[in-house]
Scaffold this motif. Structure first.
Motif, PDB file in Angstrom:
ATOM      1  N   TRP A 174       0.835  -1.183   0.000  1.00  6.72           N
ATOM      2  CA  TRP A 174       0.000   0.000   0.000  1.00  6.72           C
ATOM      3  C   TRP A 174       0.878   1.243   0.000  1.00  6.72           C
ATOM      4  N   GLU A 191      -2.990   5.194   0.245  1.00  7.30           N
ATOM      5  CA  GLU A 191      -3.952   4.097   0.353  1.00  7.30           C
ATOM      6  C   GLU A 191      -4.248   3.757   1.814  1.00  7.30           C
ATOM      7  N   ARG A 196      -7.912   4.246   4.250  1.00  8.76           N
ATOM      8  CA  ARG A 196      -8.547   3.160   4.998  1.00  8.76           C
ATOM      9  C   ARG A 196      -8.847   3.550   6.455  1.00  8.76           C
TER      10      ARG A 196
END
Length: 155
Positions: free
Chosen positions: A26, A30, A34
């Motif tokens: 990631w 990213e 999340r």
């Protein structure tokens, strides 16, 4: 009492978070996407670089996003930071261990000789390392710990 090196701990925590993120392939962007709360990519970078303190709540949130248990992460960080610390560990004087003559301690002697002049004179084994070395020597961990304590006292 062993003094905690705050900078070393923060650096180890950041390195662990970075490694977890990279393992998942990631980007920082990213991972930030999340999270339940908003933080900037720069803030995450500063945590990973160990230059900014991470609150406990934010740390738990990062762990949840990464799919890991916070206490597992802290255990790994503690192992890094306290690797050369006597806290909860058994001391081994490597130079003295290289001179052990009892046949059952040949694995201990070989390990100590291989370390030679590299690294610190005294290293500290955690419980699992002590148990593994004891198994190689064919003795109980308590027996090996007692022998290592005698070495530490010069016997």
């Amino acid at each position: 009492m062993v003094r905690i090196d705050e900078a070393a701990y923060q650096s180890a925590l950041g390195a662990e978070l970075r490694a977890l993120r990279r393992t998942r392939r990631w980007t920082r962007k990213e991972l930030v996407a999340r999270l339940d709360t908003e933080i900037s990519v720069q803030t995450l970078a500063s945590y990973e670089q160990g230059v900014r303190h991470c609150s406990v709540v934010r740390f738990v949130e990062l762990c949840q996003a990464l799919g890991v248990l916070p206490h597992d992460v802290l255990d790994r960080v503690g192992s890094r930071v306290f690797a050369c610390s006597p806290v909860g560990r058994t001391a081994v004087d490597v130079r003295r261990a290289a001179g052990v003559r009892e046949p059952e301690y040949a694995p201990l002697r070989r390990w100590a000789v291989q370390r030679g002049g590299t690294g610190p004179k005294v290293v500290y084994l955690d419980a699992s390392a002590l148990a593994s070395l004891a198994a190689l020597c064919g003795v109980e961990p308590a027996v090996l710990a007692a022998r290592l304590e005698k070495l530490d006292k010069g016997a």
